[in-house]
Motif scaffolding. Sequence first.
Motif, PDB file in Angstrom:
ATOM      1  N   LEU A  35       0.815  -1.213   0.000  1.00  0.00           N
ATOM      2  CA  LEU A  35       0.000   0.000   0.000  1.00  0.00           C
ATOM      3  C   LEU A  35       0.847   1.261   0.000  1.00  0.00           C
ATOM      4  N   LEU A  36       1.889   1.327   0.853  1.00  0.00           N
ATOM      5  CA  LEU A  36       2.711   2.537   0.924  1.00  0.00           C
ATOM      6  C   LEU A  36       3.372   2.828  -0.408  1.00  0.00           C
ATOM      7  N   ARG A  37       3.941   1.825  -1.019  1.00  0.00           N
ATOM      8  CA  ARG A  37       4.612   2.024  -2.302  1.00  0.00           C
ATOM      9  C   ARG A  37       3.617   2.478  -3.369  1.00  0.00           C
ATOM     10  N   ASP A  38       2.439   1.876  -3.387  1.00  0.00           N
ATOM     11  CA  ASP A  38       1.426   2.276  -4.358  1.00  0.00           C
ATOM     12  C   ASP A  38       0.977   3.719  -4.142  1.00  0.00           C
ATOM     13  N   LEU A  39       0.830   4.118  -2.874  1.00  0.00           N
ATOM     14  CA  LEU A  39       0.458   5.505  -2.579  1.00  0.00           C
ATOM     15  C   LEU A  39       1.528   6.471  -3.064  1.00  0.00           C
ATOM     16  N   LEU A  40       2.797   6.147  -2.828  1.00  0.00           N
ATOM     17  CA  LEU A  40       3.882   7.024  -3.244  1.00  0.00           C
ATOM     18  C   LEU A  40       4.009   7.084  -4.765  1.00  0.00           C
ATOM     19  N   HIS A  41       3.714   5.980  -5.436  1.00  0.00           N
ATOM     20  CA  HIS A  41       3.715   6.014  -6.908  1.00  0.00           C
ATOM     21  C   HIS A  41       2.553   6.842  -7.450  1.00  0.00           C
ATOM     22  N   GLY A  42       1.461   6.953  -6.679  1.00  0.00           N
ATOM     23  CA  GLY A  42       0.281   7.664  -7.150  1.00  0.00           C
ATOM     24  C   GLY A  42      -0.753   6.778  -7.790  1.00  0.00           C
ATOM     25  N   VAL A  43      -0.711   5.467  -7.515  1.00  0.00           N
ATOM     26  CA  VAL A  43      -1.675   4.536  -8.120  1.00  0.00           C
ATOM     27  C   VAL A  43      -3.121   4.954  -7.854  1.00  0.00           C
ATOM     28  N   PRO A  44      -3.497   5.347  -6.615  1.00  0.00           N
ATOM     29  CA  PRO A  44      -4.900   5.750  -6.401  1.00  0.00           C
ATOM     30  C   PRO A  44      -5.301   6.990  -7.206  1.00  0.00           C
ATOM     31  N   LEU A  45      -4.337   7.846  -7.562  1.00  0.00           N
ATOM     32  CA  LEU A  45      -4.636   9.059  -8.338  1.00  0.00           C
ATOM     33  C   LEU A  45      -4.724   8.784  -9.833  1.00  0.00           C
ATOM     34  N   GLY A  46      -4.131   7.676 -10.266  1.00  0.00           N
ATOM     35  CA  GLY A  46      -4.083   7.404 -11.688  1.00  0.00           C
ATOM     36  C   GLY A  46      -2.983   8.157 -12.398  1.00  0.00           C
ATOM     37  N   LYS A  47      -2.067   8.784 -11.665  1.00  0.00           N
ATOM     38  CA  LYS A  47      -0.924   9.485 -12.242  1.00  0.00           C
ATOM     39  C   LYS A  47       0.128   9.652 -11.148  1.00  0.00           C
ATOM     40  N   PRO A  48       1.392   9.875 -11.516  1.00  0.00           N
ATOM     41  CA  PRO A  48       2.451   9.978 -10.506  1.00  0.00           C
ATOM     42  C   PRO A  48       2.178  11.090  -9.493  1.00  0.00           C
ATOM     43  N   LEU A  49       2.498  10.805  -8.226  1.00  0.00           N
ATOM     44  CA  LEU A  49       2.276  11.753  -7.137  1.00  0.00           C
ATOM     45  C   LEU A  49       3.382  12.800  -7.050  1.00  0.00           C
ATOM     46  N   HIS A  50       4.601  12.441  -7.446  1.00  0.00           N
ATOM     47  CA  HIS A  50       5.752  13.332  -7.244  1.00  0.00           C
ATOM     48  C   HIS A  50       5.643  14.686  -7.963  1.00  0.00           C
ATOM     49  N   PRO A  51       5.280  14.733  -9.266  1.00  0.00           N
ATOM     50  CA  PRO A  51       5.290  16.025  -9.959  1.00  0.00           C
ATOM     51  C   PRO A  51       4.394  17.096  -9.332  1.00  0.00           C
ATOM     52  N   PRO A  52       3.122  16.816  -8.992  1.00  0.00           N
ATOM     53  CA  PRO A  52       2.324  17.904  -8.408  1.00  0.00           C
ATOM     54  C   PRO A  52       2.840  18.375  -7.055  1.00  0.00           C
ATOM     55  N   LEU A  53       3.360  17.464  -6.237  1.00  0.00           N
ATOM     56  CA  LEU A  53       3.916  17.875  -4.948  1.00  0.00           C
ATOM     57  C   LEU A  53       5.156  18.738  -5.150  1.00  0.00           C
ATOM     58  N   ALA A  54       6.021  18.336  -6.088  1.00  0.00           N
ATOM     59  CA  ALA A  54       7.233  19.122  -6.358  1.00  0.00           C
ATOM     60  C   ALA A  54       6.877  20.492  -6.916  1.00  0.00           C
ATOM     61  N   ASN A  55       5.888  20.553  -7.800  1.00  0.00           N
ATOM     62  CA  ASN A  55       5.475  21.840  -8.362  1.00  0.00           C
ATOM     63  C   ASN A  55       4.881  22.754  -7.290  1.00  0.00           C
ATOM     64  N   LEU A  56       4.181  22.156  -6.327  1.00  0.00           N
ATOM     65  CA  LEU A  56       3.619  22.956  -5.241  1.00  0.00           C
ATOM     66  C   LEU A  56       4.728  23.593  -4.408  1.00  0.00           C
ATOM     67  N   SER A  57       5.748  22.816  -4.073  1.00  0.00           N
ATOM     68  CA  SER A  57       6.879  23.371  -3.321  1.00  0.00           C
ATOM     69  C   SER A  57       7.568  24.480  -4.110  1.00  0.00           C
ATOM     70  N   LEU A  58       7.797  24.228  -5.382  1.00  0.00           N
ATOM     71  CA  LEU A  58       8.468  25.230  -6.217  1.00  0.00           C
ATOM     72  C   LEU A  58       7.636  26.502  -6.311  1.00  0.00           C
ATOM     73  N   GLY A  59       6.320  26.364  -6.416  1.00  0.00           N
ATOM     74  CA  GLY A  59       5.451  27.539  -6.472  1.00  0.00           C
ATOM     75  C   GLY A  59       5.488  28.345  -5.180  1.00  0.00           C
TER      76      GLY A  59
END
Length: 288
Positions: A35-59
């Motif tokens: 479950l943890l790995r799937d959450l970090l990959h963004g499986v429940p979202l249907g797209k990778p989780l990393h890019p939106p979080l990184a863009n939020l920090s950068l913004g």
Amino acid sequence: MPGVEFTERIERSPRADRPIRILAKAVRRRIGPGLLRDLLHGVPLGKPLHPPLANLSLGLWAATAVLDVTRSDPRASQLLVASGLATATPAVAAGIVDWSALHREQQRVGFVHAIANLTSLGLYAGSLAFRLTGRDRTGRLLSFVGLGAASVGGYLGGYLAYRQAAGSNHAEPVTHLVPLGWHDLCEIGDLPNGRPVTRRLGYIDLFVLRVGGTVTVLADQCAHLAGPLHQGRLISEEGVACVVCPWHGSTFRLSDGAVVHGPATAPQPSFETRVRRDGVLQVRPAQA
């Protein structure tokens, strides 16, 4: 910003392969399938989780720079820096899990991308510490340098996403490649029983599995990085038949191609099947 030629040299250079191999293996071992790995990959979202979080920090950090240039309320700058640090923490976790399941050329660029972003993270942490102790000038200086490092990291992240197609859906987009209606694929008698094989329909390679008189058909190229699903393992996940990609372990439900485990976040296109009286297997894209 580094130029494309510089980034291509990073992609081709084997100098960091040893630490990359050790780190990627350690990440996969530490955060195994679940479950943890799937959450970090963004499986429940249907797209990778990393890019939106990184863009939020950068913004948030870009907004900090605007406040610093205009010498606005220092407490607002402190809040923005702290918020950027808070969102960067899960972004780092999601990013390193994604990175551990990439091809080596992608990992080389991702390694430098991570170094730039971790440098930025350290600079902003120092900036917040100085701001909280009243040394705003030093805090602002560290923020500007941190924004520069984050911008380099963002450029490399864009190269990963758009040039190297990390995180993109690699499954065949069948709806516009297959005309409407049923299409002859092969003789059902030519398919081995219980062993997946690949068959071609026009431009598309298909994963085909016959079990008795039931045939399952999916797009063969894994949605993660285009691995050949017909070479993967067949498993039962909580009583549901699935196939596991042989390259990075993405797991898909055979009945409809849904993602069961990442790193893939997009489902495999699936096909409806029927058998004509003369034994010819026909397929068409599954209706949404």
